[in-house]
Design an enzyme around this catalytic site. Sequence first.
Site, PDB file in Angstrom:
ATOM      1  N   ASP A  90       1.335  -1.488  -0.200  1.00 53.47           N
ATOM      2  CA  ASP A  90      -0.051  -0.315   0.401  1.00 53.47           C
ATOM      3  C   ASP A  90       0.704   1.214  -0.304  1.00 53.47           C
ATOM      4  OD1 ASP A  90      -2.310   2.179   0.133  1.00 53.47           O
ATOM      5  OD2 ASP A  90      -2.734   1.788   2.311  1.00 53.47           O
ATOM      6  N   ARG A 132     -10.201 -12.308   6.569  1.00 53.37           N
ATOM      7  CA  ARG A 132      -9.916 -12.979   6.780  1.00 53.37           C
ATOM      8  C   ARG A 132      -9.715 -14.822   5.417  1.00 53.37           C
ATOM      9  NH1 ARG A 132      -4.665 -11.169   8.281  1.00 53.37           N
ATOM     10  NH2 ARG A 132      -4.780  -9.988  10.350  1.00 53.37           N
TER      11      ARG A 132
HETATM   12  P1  IMP Z   1       2.154  -0.652   3.500  1.00 51.80           P
HETATM   13  O1  IMP Z   1       2.876  -0.918   4.184  1.00 51.80           O
HETATM   14  O2  IMP Z   1       1.431   0.629   3.144  1.00 51.80           O
HETATM   15  O3  IMP Z   1       2.497  -0.673   2.376  1.00 51.80           O
HETATM   16  O4  IMP Z   1       1.089  -1.857   4.021  1.00 51.80           O
HETATM   17  C1  IMP Z   1       1.721  -2.947   3.556  1.00 51.80           C
HETATM   18  C2  IMP Z   1       1.182  -3.155   4.985  1.00 51.80           C
HETATM   19  O5  IMP Z   1      -1.329  -3.028   5.086  1.00 51.80           O
HETATM   20  C3  IMP Z   1      -0.064  -5.020   4.483  1.00 51.80           C
HETATM   21  O6  IMP Z   1       0.784  -6.115   4.440  1.00 51.80           O
HETATM   22  C4  IMP Z   1      -1.317  -5.352   5.056  1.00 51.80           C
HETATM   23  O7  IMP Z   1      -1.140  -5.878   6.209  1.00 51.80           O
HETATM   24  C5  IMP Z   1      -2.196  -4.021   5.460  1.00 51.80           C
HETATM   25  N1  IMP Z   1      -3.112  -3.041   4.667  1.00 51.80           N
HETATM   26  C6  IMP Z   1      -2.491  -2.154   3.487  1.00 51.80           C
HETATM   27  N2  IMP Z   1      -3.759  -2.073   2.860  1.00 51.80           N
HETATM   28  C7  IMP Z   1      -4.899  -2.943   3.225  1.00 51.80           C
HETATM   29  C8  IMP Z   1      -5.860  -3.476   2.629  1.00 51.80           C
HETATM   30  O8  IMP Z   1      -6.359  -2.589   1.137  1.00 51.80           O
HETATM   31  N3  IMP Z   1      -6.119  -4.255   2.757  1.00 51.80           N
HETATM   32  C9  IMP Z   1      -6.337  -5.253   4.075  1.00 51.80           C
HETATM   33  N4  IMP Z   1      -4.512  -5.098   4.448  1.00 51.80           N
HETATM   34  C10 IMP Z   1      -3.544  -3.734   3.729  1.00 51.80           C
END
Ligand code: IMP
Length: 183
Positions: free
Chosen positions: A112, A173
């Site tokens: 994300d 999940r």
């Molecule tokens: P980042 O560090 O922002 O890239 O986010 C990574 C983590 O956030 C992922 O491994 C997910 O656990 C969680 N995450 C980000 N977006 C989503 C989503 O749309 N649904 C569920 N979990 C998310």
Amino acid sequence: MDEDMDPRIGNRSLSRVVYRADQIQTRVGELAAEIHQGLPEEDPLLLVGLLKGSFIFLADLVRSIPRPLEVDFLRVASYGTGRESSGTVELVHDVEASLNGRSVVIVEDIIDSGTTLQWLLPRLRARGPKRLEVCALLHKDRVTLDPPARWVGFHAPNEFLVGYGLDHAEAFRHLPYIGALES
Ligand code: IMP
Ligand code: MG
């Protein structure tokens, strides 16, 4: 459990199905073939799943990679129970296996903001893997990782997605498909 069921959990429900179970299975098979073709067979292969979100994806992926490999897990916390990244990352459970000299593929459910992997990858690279690659089922493309994830299943819409391992406050999940959470 099929896509027609209303997966209302508590007071939360899904606005729509984004990736059907059969689409996910097809794409996971393709990713497994790409991983197999992309990494030399003589190098020991270790897949590291990021808990908890990747557990179903990893389980399906390893069963489609036609070579011996090992599996390990790590857990980082960067999200609370809400939808937005807290910005701080913490290693909650480390990999037990040695990364030294191996082809290591980090298996992530969704990228994300990229915060989690930008924090984690340099720390893992310092352990001397021969190769360190990322395979993410979903990528929201808000950011480009540097270096980019080598394998991405789907370029996902910028919505909160659940199912096939992804949760919202630990719910959803278990769904075999991926849906968008109603806002
Ligand atoms: P980042 O560090 O922002 O890239 O986010 C990574 C983590 O956030 C992922 O491994 C997910 O656990 C969680 N995450 C980000 N977006 C989503 C989503 O749309 N649904 C569920 N979990 C998310
Ligand atoms: Mg995750």
